[in-house]
Design an enzyme around this catalytic site. Structure first.
Site, PDB file in Angstrom:
ATOM      1  CE1 TYR A  40     -72.321 -10.503  25.673  1.00  0.00           C
ATOM      2  CE2 TYR A  40     -72.774 -11.691  23.641  1.00  0.00           C
ATOM      3  CZ  TYR A  40     -72.399 -11.698  24.972  1.00  0.00           C
ATOM      4  OH  TYR A  40     -72.096 -12.883  25.588  1.00  0.00           O
ATOM      5  CB  SER A  61     -69.788 -15.313  23.401  1.00  0.00           C
ATOM      6  OG  SER A  61     -70.890 -15.589  22.558  1.00  0.00           O
ATOM      7  CE  LYS A  69     -69.152 -11.949  26.805  1.00  0.00           C
ATOM      8  NZ  LYS A  69     -68.875 -12.076  28.247  1.00  0.00           N
TER       9      LYS A  69
HETATM   10  P1  NAD Z   1     -76.475 -13.862  33.491  1.00  0.00           P
HETATM   11  O1  NAD Z   1     -76.963 -12.498  33.164  1.00  0.00           O
HETATM   12  O2  NAD Z   1     -77.442 -14.852  34.028  1.00  0.00           O
HETATM   13  O3  NAD Z   1     -75.256 -13.772  34.533  1.00  0.00           O
HETATM   14  C1  NAD Z   1     -74.372 -12.671  34.541  1.00  0.00           C
HETATM   15  C2  NAD Z   1     -74.258 -12.195  35.992  1.00  0.00           C
HETATM   16  O4  NAD Z   1     -73.349 -11.113  36.059  1.00  0.00           O
HETATM   17  C3  NAD Z   1     -75.589 -11.704  36.561  1.00  0.00           C
HETATM   18  O5  NAD Z   1     -75.819 -12.348  37.796  1.00  0.00           O
HETATM   19  C4  NAD Z   1     -75.373 -10.196  36.745  1.00  0.00           C
HETATM   20  O6  NAD Z   1     -76.102  -9.703  37.836  1.00  0.00           O
HETATM   21  C5  NAD Z   1     -73.870 -10.134  36.943  1.00  0.00           C
HETATM   22  N1  NAD Z   1     -73.259  -8.854  36.562  1.00  0.00           N
HETATM   23  C6  NAD Z   1     -73.376  -8.200  35.378  1.00  0.00           C
HETATM   24  N2  NAD Z   1     -72.655  -7.061  35.421  1.00  0.00           N
HETATM   25  C7  NAD Z   1     -72.059  -7.015  36.646  1.00  0.00           C
HETATM   26  C8  NAD Z   1     -71.192  -6.082  37.278  1.00  0.00           C
HETATM   27  N3  NAD Z   1     -70.817  -4.934  36.692  1.00  0.00           N
HETATM   28  N4  NAD Z   1     -70.764  -6.366  38.537  1.00  0.00           N
HETATM   29  C9  NAD Z   1     -71.158  -7.491  39.158  1.00  0.00           C
HETATM   30  N5  NAD Z   1     -71.986  -8.401  38.616  1.00  0.00           N
HETATM   31  C10 NAD Z   1     -72.432  -8.149  37.374  1.00  0.00           C
HETATM   32  O7  NAD Z   1     -75.737 -14.436  32.202  1.00  0.00           O
HETATM   33  P2  NAD Z   1     -75.213 -15.895  31.859  1.00  0.00           P
HETATM   34  O8  NAD Z   1     -76.058 -16.439  30.786  1.00  0.00           O
HETATM   35  O9  NAD Z   1     -75.006 -16.663  33.094  1.00  0.00           O
HETATM   36  O10 NAD Z   1     -73.824 -15.515  31.198  1.00  0.00           O
HETATM   37  C11 NAD Z   1     -72.626 -15.496  31.953  1.00  0.00           C
HETATM   38  C12 NAD Z   1     -71.495 -15.020  31.056  1.00  0.00           C
HETATM   39  O11 NAD Z   1     -71.401 -15.889  29.929  1.00  0.00           O
HETATM   40  C13 NAD Z   1     -71.696 -13.626  30.477  1.00  0.00           C
HETATM   41  O12 NAD Z   1     -70.438 -12.975  30.468  1.00  0.00           O
HETATM   42  C14 NAD Z   1     -72.169 -13.871  29.071  1.00  0.00           C
HETATM   43  O13 NAD Z   1     -71.826 -12.829  28.205  1.00  0.00           O
HETATM   44  C15 NAD Z   1     -71.430 -15.142  28.727  1.00  0.00           C
HETATM   45  N6  NAD Z   1     -72.107 -15.945  27.682  1.00  0.00           N
HETATM   46  C16 NAD Z   1     -73.413 -16.282  27.852  1.00  0.00           C
HETATM   47  C17 NAD Z   1     -74.065 -17.020  26.863  1.00  0.00           C
HETATM   48  C18 NAD Z   1     -75.528 -17.346  26.985  1.00  0.00           C
HETATM   49  O14 NAD Z   1     -76.167 -17.573  25.960  1.00  0.00           O
HETATM   50  N7  NAD Z   1     -76.107 -17.406  28.182  1.00  0.00           N
HETATM   51  C19 NAD Z   1     -73.362 -17.414  25.724  1.00  0.00           C
HETATM   52  C20 NAD Z   1     -72.012 -17.074  25.608  1.00  0.00           C
HETATM   53  C21 NAD Z   1     -71.396 -16.318  26.606  1.00  0.00           C
HETATM   54  C1  WQD Z   2     -81.023 -19.527  18.302  1.00  0.00           C
HETATM   55  C2  WQD Z   2     -81.770 -19.798  17.004  1.00  0.00           C
HETATM   56  C3  WQD Z   2     -82.657 -17.807  15.984  1.00  0.00           C
HETATM   57  C4  WQD Z   2     -85.482 -16.936  19.250  1.00  0.00           C
HETATM   58  C5  WQD Z   2     -77.287 -15.737  21.084  1.00  0.00           C
HETATM   59  C6  WQD Z   2     -76.252 -14.660  21.088  1.00  0.00           C
HETATM   60  C7  WQD Z   2     -74.910 -15.242  21.358  1.00  0.00           C
HETATM   61  C8  WQD Z   2     -74.910 -16.121  22.610  1.00  0.00           C
HETATM   62  C9  WQD Z   2     -76.025 -17.100  22.613  1.00  0.00           C
HETATM   63  C10 WQD Z   2     -74.127 -14.822  24.433  1.00  0.00           C
HETATM   64  C11 WQD Z   2     -81.475 -18.782  15.908  1.00  0.00           C
HETATM   65  C12 WQD Z   2     -83.778 -18.717  16.432  1.00  0.00           C
HETATM   66  C13 WQD Z   2     -84.502 -17.488  18.443  1.00  0.00           C
HETATM   67  C14 WQD Z   2     -86.834 -16.971  18.807  1.00  0.00           C
HETATM   68  C15 WQD Z   2     -86.136 -18.114  16.822  1.00  0.00           C
HETATM   69  N1  WQD Z   2     -75.069 -15.345  23.796  1.00  0.00           N
HETATM   70  N2  WQD Z   2     -84.820 -18.072  17.253  1.00  0.00           N
HETATM   71  N3  WQD Z   2     -87.103 -17.565  17.613  1.00  0.00           N
HETATM   72  O1  WQD Z   2     -78.651 -16.003  18.284  1.00  0.00           O
HETATM   73  O2  WQD Z   2     -77.496 -18.266  18.278  1.00  0.00           O
HETATM   74  O3  WQD Z   2     -76.997 -16.646  20.041  1.00  0.00           O
HETATM   75  O4  WQD Z   2     -77.252 -16.437  22.341  1.00  0.00           O
HETATM   76  O5  WQD Z   2     -72.959 -14.788  24.149  1.00  0.00           O
HETATM   77  O6  WQD Z   2     -74.057 -14.170  21.495  1.00  0.00           O
HETATM   78  O7  WQD Z   2     -76.241 -14.015  19.836  1.00  0.00           O
HETATM   79  O8  WQD Z   2     -79.179 -17.759  20.070  1.00  0.00           O
HETATM   80  O9  WQD Z   2     -81.200 -18.544  21.194  1.00  0.00           O
HETATM   81  O10 WQD Z   2     -81.194 -16.211  20.218  1.00  0.00           O
HETATM   82  O11 WQD Z   2     -81.220 -18.159  18.684  1.00  0.00           O
HETATM   83  O12 WQD Z   2     -86.446 -18.647  15.746  1.00  0.00           O
HETATM   84  O13 WQD Z   2     -87.754 -16.468  19.490  1.00  0.00           O
HETATM   85  O14 WQD Z   2     -83.177 -19.677  17.260  1.00  0.00           O
HETATM   86  O15 WQD Z   2     -82.965 -17.180  14.771  1.00  0.00           O
HETATM   87  O16 WQD Z   2     -81.512 -19.474  14.677  1.00  0.00           O
HETATM   88  P1  WQD Z   2     -78.106 -17.134  19.018  1.00  0.00           P
HETATM   89  P2  WQD Z   2     -80.751 -17.614  20.120  1.00  0.00           P
END
Ligand code: NAD
Ligand code: WQD
Length: 341
Positions: free
Chosen positions: A148, A124, A152
């Protein structure tokens, strides 16, 4: 290729599973459904006309993970499974370290035993912390500001050490920026449980009438309109990035890290405006305090992924909002039939 997708029932995992099936790969999904529903996979099967081999398994159950690999040839693993809520990670750090770090250790242990050494990991942009040296390049130091993000970082370090110790591994660490949007069919999309933490799902729930207004966290940042700027990336572009990484890993060993973003930043107000246009209704919002830990500006330098993977994001903010809205409107309560507030 036979690909094992951990977390494949989740948001990004379900879209990537669909793309893998559509490219002719066979997919085994391993997910414990702690943050998802198997309905996503039923719909992936419906869209693709293909079957997903689903295993309801927890990565913390090492024997069960071993058993999946013992069954037969897996060529590569795409590892999405993990907990991802920043605020919750501050309240429950041990749960995050256990689930994300120990879960990954179990996975790579099983892979080693089974002789599977090709892995794509969901990292991430959060590993860059609050760095404001934008655009962010892969060489920028890791400096996560919450548990979190530190899971990562730790997993990236573990996998880098593993790749150094055994050069037969092929590992891609993909640093996603802000994934949004949904498959163009509107059948699969993001289905957050409870109050969404992220901007797009919150805006979408306001648009569909589940919430009153968007609270905009801060309007005094040093940005053109004072609100935070992020690099939003369409989930289908992100899914395509995983396929590009798998193709790369099929012909290279080592550990590689790539930013997956568009390279363009959008402010909170720009997102609200674009979503209002997509939904054909003005989305109400109100300014409130900054959210602690938020950076003013974050966007990717995605040139390494273009040069090395031949991948770049194609879809812009308007398409992200249109697709996100199509999904939200058709599925106001996500995969559930009953409201969950
Ligand atoms: P999500 O929660 O929709 O998907 C994650 C999945 O993993 C879920 O289906 C959950 O049930 C499963 N899971 C969690 N722990 C588990 C375990 N111990 N065993 C088996 N399954 C398990 O999340 P997402 O948004 O699809 O994110 C996927 C990956 O990408 C995550 O690792 C997240 O940290 C990373 N990521 C997400 C974002 C974002 O903003 N969505 C941004 C950057 C990185
Ligand atoms: C985006 C912008 C907020 C909600 C997060 C995690 C990051 C990654 C992606 C997993 C920011 C603003 C948000 C609201 C707002 N996830 N905001 N009102 O914080 O960039 O990233 O998700 O890896 O680790 O930190 O994303 O969508 O929360 O925020 O004004 O109700 O929107 O301040 O500027 P962020 P976000």
């Amino acid at each position: 290729m036979k690909v094992l997708v951990t977390g494949g029932a989740g948001y990004i995992g379900s879209h990537t599973t669909l793309c893998l099936l559509q490219e002719g790969h066979d997919v085994i999904v391993l997910d414990n459904l702690m943050n998802s529903s198997s309905e996503s996979l039923r719909r992936v099967e419906e869209i693709s006309g293909r079957t997903v081999d689903f295993r309801e398994v927890d990565l913390l159950d090492a024997d069960a993970v071993d058993a999946v690999f013992a069954e037969g040839a897996v060529d590569a693993v795409v590892h999405f499974a993990g907990l991802k809520a920043v605020g919750e990670s501050v309240e429950r750090p041990l749960a995050y370290y256990r689930n994300n770090v120990v879960g990954t250790l179990n996975l790579v242990d099983s892979m080693e035993k089974a002789g599977v050494r090709r892995l794509v990991f969901s990292s991430s942009a959060t590993v860059y912390g609050a760095s404001e040296h934008v655009p962010l390049i892969e060489k920028s130091p890791m400096d996560a500001t919450n548990p979190y993000g530190r899971t990562k970082e730790q997993i990236e370090d573990i996998l880098t050490d593993l790749g150094a110790a055994d050069p037969s591994w092929s590992i891609a660490l993909l640093r996603y920026f802000n994934p949004v949007g949904a498959h163009e069919s509107g059948r699969i999309g993001e289905d957050p449980r409870g109050v969404p933490n992220n901007l797009l799902p919150f805006v979408a729930q306001v648009a569909v009438g589940r919430r009153d207004k968007v609270m905009v966290f801060g309007n005094d940042y040093p940005t053109p309109d004072g609100t935070g700027v992020r690099d939003y990336i369409h989930v289908m572009d992100l899914a395509a990035g995983h396929l590009a990484a798998l193709r790369f890993l099929a012909r290279a060993t080592g550990t590689f890290r790539w930013n997956l973003g568009t390279g363009r930043g959008s402010s909170v107000l720009e997102v609200i405006e674009a979503f209002s246009t997509a939904a054909g209704r003005q989305i109400p919002y109100e300014f409130t305090e900054r959210r602690p830990g938020d950076a003013a500006v974050s966007y990717a330098d995605a040139s390494a992924a273009l040069a090395e993977l031949g991948w770049s994001a194609r879809r812009g903010l308007a398409e992200m909002c249109t697709d996100h809205w199509r999904w939200q409107q058709a599925n106001p309560y996500g995969y559930q039939h009953e409201p969950s507030f």
